[in-house]
Motif scaffolding. Structure first.
Motif, mmCIF file in Angstrom:
data_model
loop_
_atom_site.group_PDB
_atom_site.id
_atom_site.type_symbol
_atom_site.label_atom_id
_atom_site.label_comp_id
_atom_site.label_asym_id
_atom_site.label_seq_id
_atom_site.Cartn_x
_atom_site.Cartn_y
_atom_site.Cartn_z
ATOM 1 N N ARG A 274 0.830 -1.209 0.000
ATOM 2 C CA ARG A 274 0.000 0.000 0.000
ATOM 3 C C ARG A 274 0.862 1.256 0.000
ATOM 4 N N ALA A 275 1.905 1.260 0.829
ATOM 5 C CA ALA A 275 2.776 2.430 0.912
ATOM 6 C C ALA A 275 3.501 2.670 -0.407
ATOM 7 N N GLU A 276 4.014 1.597 -0.996
ATOM 8 C CA GLU A 276 4.754 1.706 -2.260
ATOM 9 C C GLU A 276 3.875 2.222 -3.391
ATOM 10 N N ASP B 102 1.045 4.000 -2.856
ATOM 11 C CA ASP B 102 0.306 5.156 -2.351
ATOM 12 C C ASP B 102 -1.206 4.916 -2.353
ATOM 13 N N LEU B 103 -1.601 3.789 -1.748
ATOM 14 C CA LEU B 103 -3.017 3.413 -1.704
ATOM 15 C C LEU B 103 -3.549 3.474 -0.278
ATOM 16 N N THR B 104 -4.813 3.845 -0.156
ATOM 17 C CA THR B 104 -5.489 3.722 1.131
ATOM 18 C C THR B 104 -5.980 2.286 1.271
ATOM 19 N N GLN B 105 -6.395 1.921 2.463
ATOM 20 C CA GLN B 105 -6.976 0.590 2.646
ATOM 21 C C GLN B 105 -8.204 0.439 1.751
ATOM 22 N N GLU B 106 -8.984 1.480 1.643
ATOM 23 C CA GLU B 106 -10.194 1.429 0.821
ATOM 24 C C GLU B 106 -9.852 1.215 -0.656
ATOM 25 N N GLN B 107 -8.831 1.890 -1.146
ATOM 26 C CA GLN B 107 -8.429 1.732 -2.545
ATOM 27 C C GLN B 107 -7.898 0.326 -2.804
ATOM 28 N N LEU B 108 -7.098 -0.188 -1.883
ATOM 29 C CA LEU B 108 -6.590 -1.548 -2.051
ATOM 30 C C LEU B 108 -7.734 -2.549 -1.996
ATOM 31 N N VAL C 228 -5.437 -12.153 -3.496
ATOM 32 C CA VAL C 228 -4.562 -10.984 -3.460
ATOM 33 C C VAL C 228 -3.514 -11.088 -4.564
ATOM 34 N N SER C 229 -2.894 -12.237 -4.670
ATOM 35 C CA SER C 229 -1.865 -12.466 -5.675
ATOM 36 C C SER C 229 -2.387 -12.206 -7.092
ATOM 37 N N LYS C 230 -3.540 -12.777 -7.388
ATOM 38 C CA LYS C 230 -4.119 -12.620 -8.725
ATOM 39 C C LYS C 230 -4.530 -11.175 -8.990
ATOM 40 N N ALA C 231 -5.187 -10.545 -8.033
ATOM 41 C CA ALA C 231 -5.672 -9.178 -8.221
ATOM 42 C C ALA C 231 -4.541 -8.173 -8.394
ATOM 43 N N LEU C 232 -3.428 -8.403 -7.714
ATOM 44 C CA LEU C 232 -2.317 -7.451 -7.776
ATOM 45 C C LEU C 232 -1.253 -7.845 -8.790
ATOM 46 N N GLY C 233 -1.406 -9.033 -9.384
ATOM 47 C CA GLY C 233 -0.443 -9.460 -10.390
ATOM 48 C C GLY C 233 0.927 -9.768 -9.825
ATOM 49 N N VAL C 234 0.954 -10.293 -8.596
ATOM 50 C CA VAL C 234 2.229 -10.674 -7.977
ATOM 51 C C VAL C 234 2.197 -12.174 -7.710
ATOM 52 N N PRO C 235 3.329 -12.848 -7.882
ATOM 53 C CA PRO C 235 3.334 -14.295 -7.625
ATOM 54 C C PRO C 235 3.175 -14.590 -6.132
ATOM 55 N N LEU C 236 2.525 -15.685 -5.850
ATOM 56 C CA LEU C 236 2.391 -16.148 -4.472
ATOM 57 C C LEU C 236 3.482 -17.178 -4.232
ATOM 58 N N VAL C 237 4.366 -16.872 -3.298
ATOM 59 C CA VAL C 237 5.474 -17.765 -2.960
ATOM 60 C C VAL C 237 5.357 -18.112 -1.488
ATOM 61 N N LEU C 238 5.161 -19.385 -1.213
ATOM 62 C CA LEU C 238 5.095 -19.851 0.164
ATOM 63 C C LEU C 238 6.391 -20.591 0.452
ATOM 64 N N ASP C 239 7.163 -20.063 1.362
ATOM 65 C CA ASP C 239 8.474 -20.617 1.665
ATOM 66 C C ASP C 239 8.686 -20.541 3.169
ATOM 67 N N ARG C 240 9.078 -21.622 3.770
ATOM 68 C CA ARG C 240 9.284 -21.653 5.223
ATOM 69 C C ARG C 240 10.286 -20.605 5.679
ATOM 70 N N LYS C 241 11.266 -20.313 4.864
ATOM 71 C CA LYS C 241 12.314 -19.389 5.275
ATOM 72 C C LYS C 241 11.944 -17.934 5.035
ATOM 73 N N SER C 242 11.157 -17.651 4.021
ATOM 74 C CA SER C 242 10.755 -16.271 3.753
ATOM 75 C C SER C 242 9.309 -16.264 3.262
ATOM 76 N N THR C 243 8.429 -15.848 4.116
ATOM 77 C CA THR C 243 7.026 -15.792 3.759
ATOM 78 C C THR C 243 6.779 -14.467 3.070
ATOM 79 N N ARG C 244 6.432 -14.522 1.806
ATOM 80 C CA ARG C 244 6.174 -13.293 1.055
ATOM 81 C C ARG C 244 5.185 -13.593 -0.050
ATOM 82 N N LEU C 245 4.533 -12.560 -0.538
ATOM 83 C CA LEU C 245 3.658 -12.698 -1.707
ATOM 84 C C LEU C 245 4.486 -12.437 -2.932
#
Length: 97
Positions: free
Chosen positions: A41-43, A45-51, A80-97
């Protein structure tokens, strides 16, 4: 007056308590998602409502994800992944979208 200690030192001491460590581990995924959502959101510049509008959900759902108290469902992460066009990566060492 108490002396401030570095964050990493505090964390090491906190992890020695079995109950606190269990809670930290229980909320690890939820916290990682919260940090990522807030950063996105910060990157962008979105409000919670916009996101929320981009995700097709209510602002309150975004707010709950940002609290990091409840682990989101995989279906929510996929949404979230599909809507924002970011890959979903589930990793025990680094949890990130």
């Amino acid at each position: 007056m108490s002396k401030a200690i570095p964050w990493r030192e505090w964390l090491q001491e906190t992890m020695l308590d079995p109950e606190l460590r269990a809670e930290w581990e229980r909320t690890a995924v939820a916290n990682a998602v919260a940090i990522w959502i807030i950063g996105y959101r910060a990157e962008h510049d979105l409000t919670q409502e916009q996101l929320a509008a981009r995700l097709g959900m209510k602002q309150s759902a975004v707010a709950r994800m940002e609290l990091g108290e409840v682990e989101p469902k995989v279906s929510t992460l996929l949404r979230v992944s599909k809507a924002l066009g970011v890959p979903l990566v589930l990793d025990r060492k680094s949890t990130r979208l």
